[in-house]
Design an enzyme around this catalytic site. Structure first.
Site, PDB file in Angstrom:
ATOM      1  N   LYS A 326      60.848  59.480 -81.071  1.00  0.00           N
ATOM      2  CA  LYS A 326      60.733  58.641 -82.274  1.00  0.00           C
ATOM      3  C   LYS A 326      59.822  59.308 -83.311  1.00  0.00           C
ATOM      4  O   LYS A 326      60.166  59.387 -84.493  1.00  0.00           O
ATOM      5  CB  LYS A 326      60.170  57.274 -81.863  1.00  0.00           C
ATOM      6  CG  LYS A 326      60.200  56.237 -82.943  1.00  0.00           C
ATOM      7  CD  LYS A 326      60.425  54.858 -82.348  1.00  0.00           C
ATOM      8  CE  LYS A 326      59.154  54.203 -81.845  1.00  0.00           C
ATOM      9  NZ  LYS A 326      58.399  53.539 -82.898  1.00  0.00           N
ATOM     10  N   SER A 327      58.669  59.775 -82.862  1.00  0.00           N
ATOM     11  CA  SER A 327      57.706  60.388 -83.796  1.00  0.00           C
ATOM     12  C   SER A 327      58.327  61.593 -84.492  1.00  0.00           C
ATOM     13  O   SER A 327      58.183  61.773 -85.702  1.00  0.00           O
ATOM     14  CB  SER A 327      56.464  60.858 -83.048  1.00  0.00           C
ATOM     15  OG  SER A 327      55.793  59.765 -82.500  1.00  0.00           O
ATOM     16  N   SER A 473      43.964  58.342 -84.337  1.00  0.00           N
ATOM     17  CA  SER A 473      45.273  57.882 -84.796  1.00  0.00           C
ATOM     18  C   SER A 473      46.063  59.001 -85.459  1.00  0.00           C
ATOM     19  O   SER A 473      45.698  59.505 -86.516  1.00  0.00           O
ATOM     20  CB  SER A 473      45.111  56.717 -85.779  1.00  0.00           C
ATOM     21  OG  SER A 473      46.349  56.479 -86.419  1.00  0.00           O
ATOM     22  N   ASP A 622      51.106  55.219 -75.966  1.00  0.00           N
ATOM     23  CA  ASP A 622      52.258  54.308 -75.993  1.00  0.00           C
ATOM     24  C   ASP A 622      52.757  53.942 -74.594  1.00  0.00           C
ATOM     25  O   ASP A 622      53.662  53.122 -74.452  1.00  0.00           O
ATOM     26  CB  ASP A 622      53.414  54.946 -76.776  1.00  0.00           C
ATOM     27  CG  ASP A 622      53.103  55.006 -78.268  1.00  0.00           C
ATOM     28  OD1 ASP A 622      52.232  54.234 -78.724  1.00  0.00           O
ATOM     29  OD2 ASP A 622      53.714  55.838 -78.961  1.00  0.00           O
ATOM     30  N   LYS A 649      48.773  47.616 -81.725  1.00  0.00           N
ATOM     31  CA  LYS A 649      50.106  48.241 -81.694  1.00  0.00           C
ATOM     32  C   LYS A 649      51.145  47.200 -82.119  1.00  0.00           C
ATOM     33  O   LYS A 649      50.803  46.200 -82.722  1.00  0.00           O
ATOM     34  CB  LYS A 649      50.384  48.788 -80.291  1.00  0.00           C
ATOM     35  CG  LYS A 649      49.500  49.975 -79.933  1.00  0.00           C
ATOM     36  CD  LYS A 649      49.801  51.153 -80.829  1.00  0.00           C
ATOM     37  CE  LYS A 649      48.867  52.311 -80.560  1.00  0.00           C
ATOM     38  NZ  LYS A 649      49.004  53.364 -81.566  1.00  0.00           N
ATOM     39  N   ARG A 702      58.136  48.032 -76.315  1.00  0.00           N
ATOM     40  CA  ARG A 702      57.587  48.612 -75.077  1.00  0.00           C
ATOM     41  C   ARG A 702      57.154  47.533 -74.074  1.00  0.00           C
ATOM     42  O   ARG A 702      57.160  47.754 -72.866  1.00  0.00           O
ATOM     43  CB  ARG A 702      56.436  49.564 -75.395  1.00  0.00           C
ATOM     44  CG  ARG A 702      56.877  50.701 -76.313  1.00  0.00           C
ATOM     45  CD  ARG A 702      55.999  51.908 -76.229  1.00  0.00           C
ATOM     46  NE  ARG A 702      56.246  52.781 -77.375  1.00  0.00           N
ATOM     47  CZ  ARG A 702      57.284  53.604 -77.500  1.00  0.00           C
ATOM     48  NH1 ARG A 702      58.186  53.682 -76.542  1.00  0.00           N
ATOM     49  NH2 ARG A 702      57.420  54.348 -78.587  1.00  0.00           N
TER      50      ARG A 702
HETATM   51  C1  S3P Z   1      52.616  57.727 -83.588  1.00  0.00           C
HETATM   52  C2  S3P Z   1      51.283  57.606 -83.338  1.00  0.00           C
HETATM   53  C3  S3P Z   1      50.699  56.586 -82.457  1.00  0.00           C
HETATM   54  C4  S3P Z   1      51.749  55.942 -81.579  1.00  0.00           C
HETATM   55  C5  S3P Z   1      52.991  55.593 -82.333  1.00  0.00           C
HETATM   56  C6  S3P Z   1      53.606  56.829 -82.944  1.00  0.00           C
HETATM   57  C7  S3P Z   1      53.084  58.768 -84.501  1.00  0.00           C
HETATM   58  O1  S3P Z   1      50.092  55.583 -83.242  1.00  0.00           O
HETATM   59  O2  S3P Z   1      51.218  54.786 -80.977  1.00  0.00           O
HETATM   60  O3  S3P Z   1      53.945  54.990 -81.486  1.00  0.00           O
HETATM   61  O4  S3P Z   1      54.297  59.031 -84.556  1.00  0.00           O
HETATM   62  O5  S3P Z   1      52.251  59.351 -85.210  1.00  0.00           O
HETATM   63  P1  S3P Z   1      48.578  55.754 -83.760  1.00  0.00           P
HETATM   64  O6  S3P Z   1      48.548  56.979 -84.527  1.00  0.00           O
HETATM   65  O7  S3P Z   1      48.272  54.549 -84.590  1.00  0.00           O
HETATM   66  O8  S3P Z   1      47.748  55.798 -82.530  1.00  0.00           O
END
Ligand code: S3P
Length: 751
Positions: A326-327, A473, A622, A649, A702
């Site tokens: 996803k990221s 983050s 996550d 979250k 999740r």
């Molecule tokens: C993500 C960062 C994380 C993660 C999210 C995806 C990203 O969040 O929990 O599902 O793609 O940069 P945080 O950066 O707020 O921890």
């Protein structure tokens, strides 16, 4: 019997809409007395026969005496005459409403009759429901069910009147929305009046041809679907087109421009532009579907889907790959869009969140082909090429999309607004807005307590900053780095602990220099990105559910192929190994700049409880909901600390998981920054440990998927409510789970 909502309801007009509402009132005993006034004696007679009214009149002034609700269910142009007729006899606290499909002219008519000021009980309304048939016999008690009713309260309207009308329409199972009068007329001009005008125009164009019989004879589904509404009542639509003249003419102008642009593309054979335009429309249509389907999420307890997991799965096995990360998928669109040249993406996650990001860039003028089988072609517009979106950008459930886009949009020379679903609308946005403001951005989180929508004003000149992130983050880090691409000077972000570094890696893949020195990441603004090919690895966060499922299930054997094992994401592997899971990582290789591998997990050893090392927390951020399920099946206590981020979250994952686990008979204690779980497992004993439960997923994908895996060790049925968000990150979750052996059923609750 409880007191009815109204003493006496008077309908002026009893056609489709009026008689349908009368049916609701009769069926639910919402009034002590119901009367109606119509010109037709037959209608009154039939309505009485049908049990809809107690008495009928031909004079409105007679019907409304002592009525506490008056419903004008008549053509809108009769409003002034009727209001004038009844004015002298209307009871002081009567609610007067109407059902007309235009509102400004109804209000103007009322103002003409009440120059001294409108009565407090006057609240115009518009049920958005109808059928091609009309008349008292066409009415249906469920005509309004699952439809919207727009009320347009005026400054003069009393709250009690709005509240009572809302109750009435909700009794008809309608969804009540309040809207400003002008907004109503504009929205309806585009969504209803223009489509009707076009349907009439299309049919008429074909009728005027000599060969029209042939054409109708051979017309297929496309014509039938498009022209269905041209079978509606001409008189009514004639009236509406005049009643909402200004807004409709504007909508027609907008449409003419659009049609002319398409015509020109065809005339001059601009193939690329045409495919871009059609693709944009197609994607928007699909996106609207999604938004409409998501609508129930906006209401607290209204959910669209539910999972039922039956106990007693005796097998959890298979070799497969989970969908794309996803990221990485989000970032591939963003960077591809602002790059020079054409970017090809493979393995793209066709989940709703990433599709929302895709739509956002299409709305900003980027031509994107696909996705088709995980493939995308993005025609980058360069650093200065994004265009102002026509309306707010909807980011669905995705914090990543909203925070990263906040950074990108803060540097653009146009205004923008970012919105999201019920879950995203509760998430903190000041964490990104604050550093962006330090760079000179004009950005406001306009929701209560620093939550979305985010409103961003045009700001072409940002200044670089050197920022110490107060929390680990990756989203905030990435948002700042994205703004830094346009800022003057070198933007540096220092993280308290390493977080996922997909932004840094992908920027480098697009030829942009990013320096990483320990926890300090910096880049210089003013450069450009060069299009490249991106191969999205399988998402380790999706694989995690199967890893945990296999780890808690006897004799399971699951192999997940080509999973991304970026070292900033592998906390789940490390933690499961520390808990004693039988897990092997093999065939490590690099794909598209990211390390990937095959992961095999077997259910051969009972897990043991551990104190999870805090340095693993950002690397498994996550995966904790799934890990909590593993901890519940482990022998001994598992303690998590340093994970306060879990509380912000998609849901408060500490609380929501604790609530569910307790329901399933697990002893656990949530803390400010973690949880203590007393595992129920016993060495060598694989018997079921979870009691049945009805879990509320709180719009968190999740949570839904983690509790699904608990079904592998439950002795009763587990129901998980509100599972529609699973499609945001893992659309094939239920299919793959079933394939592996989980007894999971999906129930759609609406539509
Ligand atoms: C993500 C960062 C994380 C993660 C999210 C995806 C990203 O969040 O929990 O599902 O793609 O940069 P945080 O950066 O707020 O921890």
């Amino acid at each position: 019997m409880s007191t009815p909502l109204f003493e006496k309801v008077a309908f002026i007009g009893l056609g489709l809409i009026g008689s349908s509402l009368a049916r609701v009132i009769a069926a639910q005993h919402l009034a002590k007395q119901v009367v109606a006034c119509t010109r037709s004696a037959k209608t009154l007679h039939d309505a009485q026969q049908l049990g809809l009214i107690d008495a009928g009149y031909h004079q409105a002034a007679e019907a409304v005496v002592a009525a506490d609700l008056i419903v004008l269910a008549i053509p809108v142009e009769s409003t002034a005459a009727i209001l004038a007729e009844i004015k002298a006899v209307v009871a002081p606290h009567a609610i007067i409403t109407d059902v007309g499909s235009t509102k400004a002219n109804v209000v103007a008519a009322a103002q003409a009759v009440y120059p001294e000021g409108l009565p407090a009980g006057f609240v115009p309304g518009h049920p958005i429901a109808g059928a091609e048939r009309t008349g008292v016999h066409a009415g249906k008690v469920d005509l309004f069910a699952q439809h919207k009713v727009i009320l347009t309260p005026l400054p003069s309207s009393a709250d009690w009147a709005v509240a009572k009308l809302t109750q009435l329409w909700q009794a008809a199972q309608a969804e009540v929305i309040c809207m400003d009068v002008d907004k109503h007329d504009e929205v309806l001009a585009h969504t209803s009046h223009l489509p009707h005008l076009l349907a009439y125009a299309l049919v008429q164009q074909l009728v005027n041809r000599e060969d029209n019989l042939d054409i109708f004879r051979y017309a297929a589904g496309g014509f039938r679907d498009f022209s269905r509404i041209a079978a509606s009542d001409p008189q009514m639509w004639h009236d509406i087109f005049f009643a909402n003249k200004t807004a409709i003419l504007k909508a027609v102008d907008g449409f003419s421009t659009q049609l002319a642009a398409l015509k020109q593309c065809i005339e001059t054979e601009q193939r690329q532009t045409l495919i871009g335009q059609l693709g944009h429309a197609q994607a928007a249509r699909q996106h609207f579907n999604h938004m409409l389907a998501q609508k129930p999420l906006m209401e607290k307890h209204n959910v669209a889907q539910q999972f039922t997991i039956l106990p007693g799965a005796h097998r959890f096995q298979g070799k497969f790959s989970v969908p794309g990360d996803k990221s990485v998928s989000h970032r591939s669109i963003m960077f591809g869009a602002i790059a020079e040249g054409t970017t090809h993406v493979t393995g793209f996650l066709e989940g709703e969140d990433a599709l929302a990001t895709l739509q956002a860039f299409r709305d900003m003028g980027v031509s994107i082909e696909g996705p088709k089988n995980g493939e995308l072609t993005i025609h980058g517009v360069g650093m200065q090429g994004l265009k102002a979106p026509a309306s707010a950008l909807y980011m669905g459930n995705s914090g990543t999309a909203m925070r990263l886009l906040a950074g990108l949009l803060a540097a653009q020379s146009f205004d923008s607004v970012l919105t999201g679903d019920a879950s995203l609308s509760k998430r903190p946005m000041e964490r990104i807005a604050k550093p962006l403001r330090l760079m000179g951005a004009q950005i406001q989180s306009t929701g209560e307590r620093g939550t979305p929508p985010l409103s961003i004003s045009a700001q072409p000149a940002l200044q670089a900053i050197d920022y110490d992130l107060p929390m680990a983050s990756a989203q905030v880090k990435s948002g700042i780095l994205l703004a830094g691409l346009w800022a003057q000077g070198t933007t540096t972000v220092t993280e308290p602990e390493p977080t996922r570094d997909h932004t840094e890696r992908m920027l480098r893949a697009f030829g942009y220099e990013v320096k990483t020195e320990g926890n300090r990441i910096s880049l210089q603004g003013g450069g450009q990105l060069v299009a490249t090919d991106i191969q999205v690895p399988s998402d380790i966060s999706s694989a995690a559910f199967f890893m945990v499922g296999a780890a808690i299930c006897q004799d399971s054997d699951i192999t997940l192929e080509a999973v991304g094992i970026n070292p900033t994401r592998t906390g789940i592997i490390e933690i499961l190994k520390q808990m004693g899971a039988d897990l092997t990582v093999s065939n490590e290789r690099i794909a598209g700049g990211e390390p990937i591998a095959d992961i095999r997990i077997r259910g051969s050893r009972t897990l043991k409880g551990i104190h999870i090392p805090e340095d693993q927390v950002p690397l498994a951020i996550d995966e904790f909901p799934a890990l909590f399920i593993a901890a519940a099946c482990a022998q001994g206590r598992t303690v998590l600390t340093g994970a306060a981020e879990l509380r912000v979250k998609e849901s408060d994952r500490i609380q929501v998981m604790a609530d569910g686990l307790i329901q399933m008979g697990i002893d656990c204690t949530p803390t400010d920054d973690g949880i203590v779980i007393e595992g129920k497992g016993k060495d060598g004993d694989w018997s079921a440990i979870f009691a049945g439960a009805e879990i509320e997923s709180h719009h968190d994908h999740r949570i839904a998927m983690s509790f699904s895996m608990a079904g592998l060790r439950s002795y009763e049925t587990i129901r998980i409510v509100g599972t529609e968000t699973v499609a945001t990150s893992f659309p094939s979750f239920t299919e793959l789970s079933k394939q592996a052996g989980l007894e999971i059923q999906v129930h759609e609750l609406t539509e």
